[in-house]
Scaffold this active site. Sequence first.
Site, PDB file in Angstrom:
ATOM      1  N   LYS A 128      78.717  -3.300 -32.650  1.00  0.00           N
ATOM      2  CA  LYS A 128      79.990  -2.306 -32.216  1.00  0.00           C
ATOM      3  C   LYS A 128      80.676  -2.172 -33.633  1.00  0.00           C
ATOM      4  CE  LYS A 128      80.449  -4.258 -27.553  1.00  0.00           C
ATOM      5  NZ  LYS A 128      81.443  -4.920 -26.541  1.00  0.00           N
ATOM      6  N   GLY A 140      67.276  -4.602 -12.627  1.00  0.00           N
ATOM      7  CA  GLY A 140      65.980  -4.936 -12.286  1.00  0.00           C
ATOM      8  C   GLY A 140      65.279  -5.720 -12.922  1.00  0.00           C
ATOM      9  N   HIS A 141      64.273  -6.412 -12.441  1.00  0.00           N
ATOM     10  CA  HIS A 141      63.467  -7.391 -12.938  1.00  0.00           C
ATOM     11  C   HIS A 141      61.955  -7.388 -12.736  1.00  0.00           C
ATOM     12  CE1 HIS A 141      66.126  -9.983 -15.645  1.00  0.00           C
ATOM     13  NE2 HIS A 141      67.063 -10.024 -14.645  1.00  0.00           N
ATOM     14  N   GLY A 198      65.042  -2.353 -26.074  1.00  0.00           N
ATOM     15  CA  GLY A 198      64.848  -2.675 -24.594  1.00  0.00           C
ATOM     16  C   GLY A 198      66.165  -2.705 -23.893  1.00  0.00           C
ATOM     17  N   ILE A 205      60.021  -8.937 -10.614  1.00  0.00           N
ATOM     18  CA  ILE A 205      59.504  -8.820  -9.061  1.00  0.00           C
ATOM     19  C   ILE A 205      59.926  -7.271  -8.451  1.00  0.00           C
ATOM     20  CG2 ILE A 205      61.874  -9.791  -8.392  1.00  0.00           C
ATOM     21  CD1 ILE A 205      60.526 -11.362  -6.361  1.00  0.00           C
ATOM     22  N   ASN A 206      61.076  -6.830  -8.844  1.00  0.00           N
ATOM     23  CA  ASN A 206      61.585  -5.540  -8.441  1.00  0.00           C
ATOM     24  C   ASN A 206      60.399  -4.341  -8.810  1.00  0.00           C
ATOM     25  OD1 ASN A 206      64.478  -6.714  -9.490  1.00  0.00           O
ATOM     26  ND2 ASN A 206      63.915  -6.721  -7.138  1.00  0.00           N
ATOM     27  N   TYR A 207      59.803  -4.457  -9.914  1.00  0.00           N
ATOM     28  CA  TYR A 207      59.250  -3.458 -10.397  1.00  0.00           C
ATOM     29  C   TYR A 207      57.832  -3.365  -9.810  1.00  0.00           C
ATOM     30  CZ  TYR A 207      63.104  -3.692 -13.995  1.00  0.00           C
ATOM     31  OH  TYR A 207      64.069  -3.820 -14.537  1.00  0.00           O
ATOM     32  N   ASP A 221      56.491  -7.787 -16.483  1.00  0.00           N
ATOM     33  CA  ASP A 221      57.221  -7.666 -17.669  1.00  0.00           C
ATOM     34  C   ASP A 221      56.169  -7.813 -18.871  1.00  0.00           C
ATOM     35  OD1 ASP A 221      59.626  -7.753 -16.926  1.00  0.00           O
ATOM     36  OD2 ASP A 221      60.147  -9.917 -17.230  1.00  0.00           O
ATOM     37  N   ARG A 257      74.952   5.435 -27.208  1.00  0.00           N
ATOM     38  CA  ARG A 257      76.274   5.332 -27.490  1.00  0.00           C
ATOM     39  C   ARG A 257      76.669   4.348 -28.751  1.00  0.00           C
ATOM     40  NH1 ARG A 257      75.322   4.802 -21.757  1.00  0.00           N
ATOM     41  NH2 ARG A 257      75.402   2.740 -21.870  1.00  0.00           N
ATOM     42  N   ASP A 313      77.013  -7.457 -35.491  1.00  0.00           N
ATOM     43  CA  ASP A 313      77.819  -7.022 -34.275  1.00  0.00           C
ATOM     44  C   ASP A 313      77.706  -5.532 -34.153  1.00  0.00           C
ATOM     45  OD1 ASP A 313      79.656  -6.264 -32.357  1.00  0.00           O
ATOM     46  OD2 ASP A 313      81.516  -6.804 -33.601  1.00  0.00           O
TER      47      ASP A 313
END
Length: 376
Positions: A66, A129-130, A87, A132-134, A160, A95, A64
């Site tokens: 966190k 995004g995925h 990734g 197809i967008n890139y 990808d 953070r 975990d």
Amino acid sequence: MGPLNGLKIIELAGIGPSPFGAMQLADMGATVLRIDRREPADLGVPRELKYAFSLRNRKTLALDLKDPQAIALVLELVAEADVLIEGFRPGVTERLGLGPDACLARNPKLVYGRMTGWGQDGPLAQAAGHDINYIALTGALNAIGRKGGPPTPPLALVGDMGGGGMFLAMGVLAAVLHARQTGQGQVVDASIVDGAASLCMGFYGMTASGQWTPERGTNVLDSGAPYYDVYECSDGRWISIGPIEARFFADFLQRVGLPPDALGVQNDRAHWPQAKVRVAQVFKTKTCAEWCDLLEGTDVCFAPVLSFAEAPQHPHLKARGSFVEVDGLVQPAPAVRFSATPSALPTGPRAPEGATAVDGWLAPERQRHWQAQLGD
């Protein structure tokens, strides 16, 4: 056990390109430890772990992130690692307390590989995004498709896997070489938009020279040319041809029984529509198997169009060992062959473990400490 034997990599669990890049490195012998979530997450993997082939060849530690104790363990592992791969969107690992500054402070030789779609900066850096967008943004998607038809997504291969995971692996290895020569680690910013644009290098060159037209399906490599396309056979199966070179084109005409001038001048685009009709008629006269008997292995540049189920059974791929069976499941073998340091047969994906997953990473007393902390 592969040319990267001895290279130690921490992979923070992600989807698509980052695990694919980590798999390539693991296939070549690197020891990859995947840090995964304790609870199931929507990471785009098959419902059953055994089918998540890109997660092969590594152990997985369930944490975990966190929990400050988990972060402390990861930083201790970082001190013993050569590479960390993540990734997430830009800023997420910072953070968590696992950003480049924190990790390089623990290990100045560390290569910190970052895989994103849009990159670490720029106006879209924080957007979802995925693939197809890139590839849409880089011009690649616009160029793929038939004349008069819409752009056709080419699976998640151009973005990808090709533009993402492979460039990540290449960048990480370049940085590892630098770190070993200088003792200096660094951050590797690998983005799918940059990688996909790089894959299009030749097409940008052809566009600049006037050899590539913006209309889909009108160029040599996008199904516009009659000699670079797929055609249906009499049995409904499909074959592919690609005799671009003049001597291969002449051989193609001779072997399929067409006179030398049957299709007009090879690169006269005015003749291409009629030539495609003629070639389609020819291929409709025989079955796929008959065309394979006649053309396979010649300089016609020919291959049948096979499915994922059929490809592993093709005699050429069987002879090369292009596919292997792991835990009873057929999958692609490690792709690069090495004469002196061959890769081992892959091991299947493993369920997340506790501190036993870090065997060989830490000194025995630290191993026992974390086993006690994590309850295993």
